[in-house]
Design a protein around this motif. Structure first.
Motif, PDB file in Angstrom:
ATOM      1  N   ARG A  48      -4.612  -6.443  29.428  1.00 27.14           N
ATOM      2  CA  ARG A  48      -4.125  -6.416  28.760  1.00 27.14           C
ATOM      3  C   ARG A  48      -3.530  -4.308  28.693  1.00 27.14           C
ATOM      4  NH1 ARG A  48      -0.390  -9.964  26.514  1.00 27.14           N
ATOM      5  NH2 ARG A  48      -0.838 -12.336  26.121  1.00 27.14           N
ATOM      6  N   ALA A  49      -5.030  -4.016  28.630  1.00 28.40           N
ATOM      7  CA  ALA A  49      -4.959  -2.530  28.922  1.00 28.40           C
ATOM      8  C   ALA A  49      -4.566  -2.335  30.172  1.00 28.40           C
ATOM      9  CB  ALA A  49      -6.790  -2.180  28.587  1.00 28.40           C
ATOM     10  N   TYR A  50      -5.181  -2.902  31.055  1.00 29.74           N
ATOM     11  CA  TYR A  50      -4.654  -2.823  32.986  1.00 29.74           C
ATOM     12  C   TYR A  50      -2.608  -3.143  32.261  1.00 29.74           C
ATOM     13  CZ  TYR A  50      -3.481  -4.076  37.258  1.00 29.74           C
ATOM     14  OH  TYR A  50      -2.684  -4.279  38.611  1.00 29.74           O
ATOM     15  N   ALA A  51      -2.188  -4.035  32.473  1.00 29.77           N
ATOM     16  CA  ALA A  51      -0.745  -4.362  32.086  1.00 29.77           C
ATOM     17  C   ALA A  51       0.148  -2.947  31.436  1.00 29.77           C
ATOM     18  CB  ALA A  51      -0.521  -6.116  31.843  1.00 29.77           C
ATOM     19  N   ALA A  52      -0.272  -2.400  30.363  1.00 32.03           N
ATOM     20  CA  ALA A  52      -0.245  -1.395  29.756  1.00 32.03           C
ATOM     21  C   ALA A  52      -0.442  -0.245  30.341  1.00 32.03           C
ATOM     22  CB  ALA A  52      -0.827  -0.998  28.160  1.00 32.03           C
TER      23      ALA A  52
END
Length: 226
Positions: free
Chosen positions: A118-122
């Protein structure tokens, strides 16, 4: 003598010999500012405007408020500028992931990978222009940029494998070679994000991210040998 100027004293509108400054800034500072403006213009035109293939050096220079001569002082071609932007947007995503890692040590592997992804996606989708450059504009430009793109994909594969190997060592994941699965997952990210960004997939960004996360967690939950 009255009216004379000592060597190196600033004269309005001219570079002072002693400091090399003009308008209060050094030559290096002025060059950095020009480069920043060109990159910002490229991010806007490639990522939100006509795209890399629809942009000319003249249009980009005008968007940056600079001359084409100043463009060529910083970049040989538009491809060079695109290459730098591609690395920058990947660096943003990478730094977003690395920033959360210290907070994940006490989580189980499923929650840890969920937080990392989710950090990567953000990081990669927080600015839609980054998404377009990372997954659309970079595709098929040249063998050189294909090599750069694949090198960054390999870097993400290595990162996922390192995280999986660490979880195996802690007894949190079943021992197996995760490289094939990691490579397939990174390929899925690039394929699905490309199709979503160009409008071939009718889904919200949250739906796309959730689907990719389900794929990742399915890999992690698979028993050894599957």
């Amino acid at each position: 003598m009255e009216g004379s100027r000592r060597s190196g004293e600033r004269v309005a509108g001219r570079i002072t010999p002693a400091s090399g400054r003009y308008g209060g800034r050094t030559a290096a500072e002025r060059q950095a500012e020009r480069r920043r403006r060109l990159l910002e213009a490229g991010l806007e035109l490639f990522g939100a405007g006509p795209g890399y293939r629809g942009t000319t050096v003249t249009a980009l220079s005008q968007a940056a408020g600079l001359s084409t001569r100043q463009f060529y002082e910083e970049f040989r071609t538009l491809e060079d500028l695109l290459a730098e932007l591609h690395l920058q947007v990947n660096d943003v995503a990478e730094q977003t992931v690395l920033a959360v890692l210290p907070e994940l040590d006490d989580l189980d592997p499923i929650d840890r990978y969920t937080a990392m992804f989710r950090a990567y996606a953000a990081g990669i989708t927080g600015d839609p222009r980054h998404t377009r450059i990372a997954f659309v504009e970079i595709i098929g430009v040249s063998p050189r940029l294909d090599e750069q793109r694949l090198a960054r994909r390999a870097r993400w594969v290595d990162f996922l494998c390192a995280q999986a190997d660490a979880a195996v060592a802690r007894g949190e994941l079943a021992p197996r070679d995760y490289r094939l699965a990691a490579t397939a997952f990174i390929g899925s990210i690039n394929g699905l994000m490309h199709d979503w960004a160009v409008g071939w997939v009718e889904a919200s960004l949250d739906q796309v991210v959730d689907e990719l996360l389900h794929m990742l967690l399915g890999v992690l939950r698979a028993p050894a040998g599957e």
